[in-house]
Design an enzyme around this catalytic site. Structure first.
Site, PDB file in Angstrom:
ATOM      1  N   GLU A   1      36.631  53.761  11.050  1.00 12.60           N
ATOM      2  CA  GLU A   1      36.073  53.003  12.168  1.00 12.60           C
ATOM      3  C   GLU A   1      36.054  51.476  11.945  1.00 12.60           C
ATOM      4  OE1 GLU A   1      32.273  54.736  13.074  1.00 12.60           O
ATOM      5  OE2 GLU A   1      33.136  56.648  13.635  1.00 12.60           O
TER       6      GLU A   1
ATOM      7  N   GLU B   1      35.808  63.149  13.239  1.00 10.31           N
ATOM      8  CA  GLU B   1      34.366  63.295  13.480  1.00 10.31           C
ATOM      9  C   GLU B   1      34.094  63.666  14.937  1.00 10.31           C
ATOM     10  OE1 GLU B   1      31.828  60.020  12.407  1.00 10.31           O
ATOM     11  OE2 GLU B   1      32.947  59.642  10.559  1.00 10.31           O
TER      12      GLU B   1
END
Ligand SMILES: OC[C@H]1NNC[C@@H](O)[C@@H]1O
Length: 448
Positions: free
Chosen positions: A166, A353
């Protein structure tokens, strides 16, 4: 009864990250990292929680892996703490830190659990932050040095590598909004950090290729399908700009080797455009084996004259939400997967995720009956199946998260795990969602 069967070699896994579960923050030679520092400053984290102990996974990893084995989990995404390996970020190696990851990874493999290793999940050695952190291009070289040692030590046994988790969160929450470590609030710095992280990603992919390793390497991006609040052209533009800010800036760089023109123009006008070269972009877009996607919710945008720098604001709708306040919007995962498939050349995708925080309680029988989490997971996996049935090259799914853990600025207030952690006793309680997921894995399918 409707049954949704997944491709026979589909990867079913669970995910965690070092700082969120390991604890042992200053044990066995580990160096300080930016989250050790950030959490030590009162006011930064909910009730001043920190990762000093967390789930004590550093000492309890064998027990945790036994739970994975009992649940039939065969794939585990973990991250390595850079400062456990290089306490200063480069140079001297901490052998005890290296030995911990050797024990951890060897234990997983001995149990038939395939590790997927994230090299960077936000925990930069503080010594590197002291020299400017990711805003300093020199840190890129130190990241390559760290990655090279990891590839040498584990490249033959780890089949899946993720360079970064991220980069948008690292750059924006950590360097523009200041709510994550290192707590900087400057958009120009944030976008330079994003660029340098992406450049370090590309250099590490090239390094991996040069070492003739047999696994697969990619990057994980947090992505969200974006929708305008109304069909007013200003709201529509706001959604497009936010899509560029969150999604396209990173997707285009990694998969097309360019930054999206509309965002380059906007950032130049706002004087926050990072410095970069064509050579940088060529390195950043070194071919990856898969794109990792972290999906939690969609983003709804409205035009906002006063919103810097995008003139776009997120809208909080009165729809069902998780404990994070994130709208439960499963179809957003389908939209994202199909958009990426069509717009980025059918790249192989791993959902690295997906999951939900809910205010779990242990009932009088000592159980956690988290049907709400099962519902969230079921709905999102059904959308994933829908995307696969339409040709999307979705190769796997790592559920966030295996354990309740330290949820960054929210501390331990938010529980994402399919295994409950009593932080006072470090007792683990396998939640109903874990047994449900165990069945999904065993059957390689979803049943209504
Ligand atoms: O907010 C939930 C998760 N999101 N992606 C990164 C992880 O570290 C977070 O815990």
């Amino acid at each position: 009864m409707q049954k949704y069967t997944f491709p026979k070699d589909f990867i079913w896994g669970v995910a965690t990250a070092a700082y969120q579960i390991e604890g042992a923050h200053n044990v066995d030679g580990k160096g300080e990292n930016i989250w050790d520092r950030f959490t030590s400053i009162p006011g930064n984290i909910y009730k001043n929680h920190n990762g000093n102990v967390a789930c004590n996974h550093y000492n309890l990893y064998e027990k945790d892996i036994e739970i994975m084995e009992e649940l039939g989990i065969k794939n585990y995404r973990l991250s390595i703490s850079w400062a456990r390996i290089f306490p200063k970020g480069y140079g001297e190696i901490n052998q005890k830190g290296l030995d911990y990851y050797k024990r951890l990874i060897n234990t997983l493999i001995s149990k038939g659990i395939k590790p997927a290793v994230t090299l960077y999940h936000w925990d930069l050695p503080q010594h590197l932050q002291d020299m400017g952190g990711w805003a300093n291009r020199k840190v890129i070289d130190y990241f390559v040095e760290y990655a090279e040692l990891m590839f040498k030590e584990f490249g033959d046994v780890v089949p899946i590598w993720i360079t970064h988790n991220e980069p948008w969160v690292v750059s924006i929450l950590g360097h523009a909004w200041g709510v994550h470590a290192p707590g900087i609030k400057d958009y120009k710095t944030a976008l330079q950090v994003a660029h340098n992280i992406l450049l370090s990603h590309g250099k590490v992919v090239k390094l991996y290729r040069s070492m003739n390793l047999k696994g697969k390497i990619g990057i994980t991006l947090n992505l969200s399908s974006t929708h305008p609040l109304t069909d007013d052209e200003k709201d529509v533009r706001a959604a497009e700009v936010y899509d560029g800010f969150l999604n396209r800036w990173f997707l285009d760089a990694v998969l097309k080797g360019t930054y999206p023109e509309d965002m380059v123009k906007l950032y130049r006008e706002q004087n926050i455009l990072p410095e970069y070269t064509d050579e940088d972009m060529s390195i950043i877009s070194e071919k990856i084996d898969f794109l990792g996607i972290n999906y939690y919710t969609r983003s709804v945008l409205k035009y906002d004259e006063n919103a810097y720098p995008l003139k776009a604001s997120l809208v909080d709708l009165e729809n069902p939400k998780t404990d994070m306040g994130w709208e439960i919007y499963p179809q957003g995962l389908y939209e994202l997967l199909t958009n990426i498939h069509h717009n980025y050349g059918g790249v192989d995708i791993l959902i690295t995720e997906n999951g939900a925080a809910f205010n779990d309680i242990v009932n009088y029988k000592g159980k956690v009956v988290d049907d709400y989490r099962i519902d969230y997971l079921y709905r999102h996996l059904r959308e994933a199946h829908r995307a696969i049935s339409e040709g999307v090259n979705l190769r796997g799914y790592y559920l966030w998260s295996f354990l309740d853990n330290f949820e960054w600025a929210e501390g331990y207030a938010k529980r994402f795990g399919i295994v409950f952690v009593d932080y006072k006793t470090q007792q683990r309680i396998v939640k109903e969602s874990a047994y449900w997921y165990s069945n999904v894995i065993k059957n390689n399918s979803l049943c209504e």
